[in-house]
Design an enzyme around this catalytic site. Sequence first.
Site, PDB file in Angstrom:
ATOM      1  N   GLY A 120       0.831  -1.195   0.000  1.00 24.38           N
ATOM      2  CA  GLY A 120       0.000   0.000   0.000  1.00 24.38           C
ATOM      3  C   GLY A 120       0.868   1.248   0.000  1.00 24.38           C
ATOM      4  O   GLY A 120       1.905   1.301  -0.660  1.00 24.38           O
ATOM      5  N   CYS A 121       0.459   2.237   0.741  1.00 24.35           N
ATOM      6  CA  CYS A 121       1.166   3.511   0.842  1.00 24.35           C
ATOM      7  C   CYS A 121       2.609   3.314   1.287  1.00 24.35           C
ATOM      8  O   CYS A 121       2.856   2.782   2.359  1.00 24.35           O
ATOM      9  CB  CYS A 121       0.425   4.390   1.847  1.00 24.35           C
ATOM     10  SG  CYS A 121       1.343   5.790   2.468  1.00 24.35           S
ATOM     11  N   PHE A 122       3.568   3.777   0.482  1.00 26.05           N
ATOM     12  CA  PHE A 122       4.955   3.568   0.895  1.00 26.05           C
ATOM     13  C   PHE A 122       5.361   4.464   2.050  1.00 26.05           C
ATOM     14  O   PHE A 122       6.357   4.204   2.717  1.00 26.05           O
ATOM     15  CB  PHE A 122       5.947   3.666  -0.274  1.00 26.05           C
ATOM     16  CG  PHE A 122       5.873   4.872  -1.174  1.00 26.05           C
ATOM     17  CD1 PHE A 122       5.276   6.068  -0.806  1.00 26.05           C
ATOM     18  CD2 PHE A 122       6.444   4.790  -2.448  1.00 26.05           C
ATOM     19  CE1 PHE A 122       5.249   7.159  -1.662  1.00 26.05           C
ATOM     20  CE2 PHE A 122       6.424   5.883  -3.319  1.00 26.05           C
ATOM     21  CZ  PHE A 122       5.823   7.076  -2.918  1.00 26.05           C
ATOM     22  N   CYS A 149       3.678   4.577   4.744  1.00 24.82           N
ATOM     23  CA  CYS A 149       3.373   3.731   5.900  1.00 24.82           C
ATOM     24  C   CYS A 149       4.434   2.652   6.103  1.00 24.82           C
ATOM     25  O   CYS A 149       4.962   2.481   7.206  1.00 24.82           O
ATOM     26  CB  CYS A 149       2.005   3.071   5.728  1.00 24.82           C
ATOM     27  SG  CYS A 149       0.616   4.216   5.601  1.00 24.82           S
TER      28      CYS A 149
END
Length: 205
Positions: free
Chosen positions: A42-44, A46
């Site tokens: 997902g969001c890098f 994070c």
Amino acid sequence: MNRKTLFSLSFGLLLGAASAALGQTKNMNSTNQTDTATLGGGCFWCTEAIYQMLPGVKSVTSGYAGGTKENPTYQQVCTGDTGHAEVIQVEFDPKVVSYEKILETFWEAHDPTTLNRQGNDTGTQYRSIILYNNEAQKAAAEKSKAAAQKHFKDPIVTQIVPLKKFYKAEGYHQDYYRNNSFQPYCRAVIRPKVEKFEKKLKTEK
């Protein structure tokens, strides 16, 4: 508010922080042993924040991989047309932390059962993916995935594919949580994950 919307609203501010992000010293250890792992959950922003806390990790670089377009930009990856996923490349000391531990953390850092989505971030660029460097990493990833499945009710949809090329993301994406912890997305999405992982690390000491 999803991350893409937040990014658009705060793009000017991020550009102002770019030079600081580029100069930020990453979590470094003292030995010369290194190996790399490339993962997308997902969001890098994070996943970068989580792996920067893991003992034995020397550096974490946010970037793009798994697609066909050469030298993609963030805006291009956001369209979902490049085939790339947001990923991180983790440089680690295998004498301190094993590749198996890197993978174990991967399953804990995101939900690998949601196809092309993590929370409100949707699209193939947010897919769960492990990109291996060699056959040993491939075998370890497949074994780890089978073991992790026991902890999830729904099927794991994580791709396990060879790494062809890793493209480093723009400077303002590097060390994002460290440099922008006040941002709404960081407070609402990343901080709870970081605090949860901090507690886990304390119990492992």
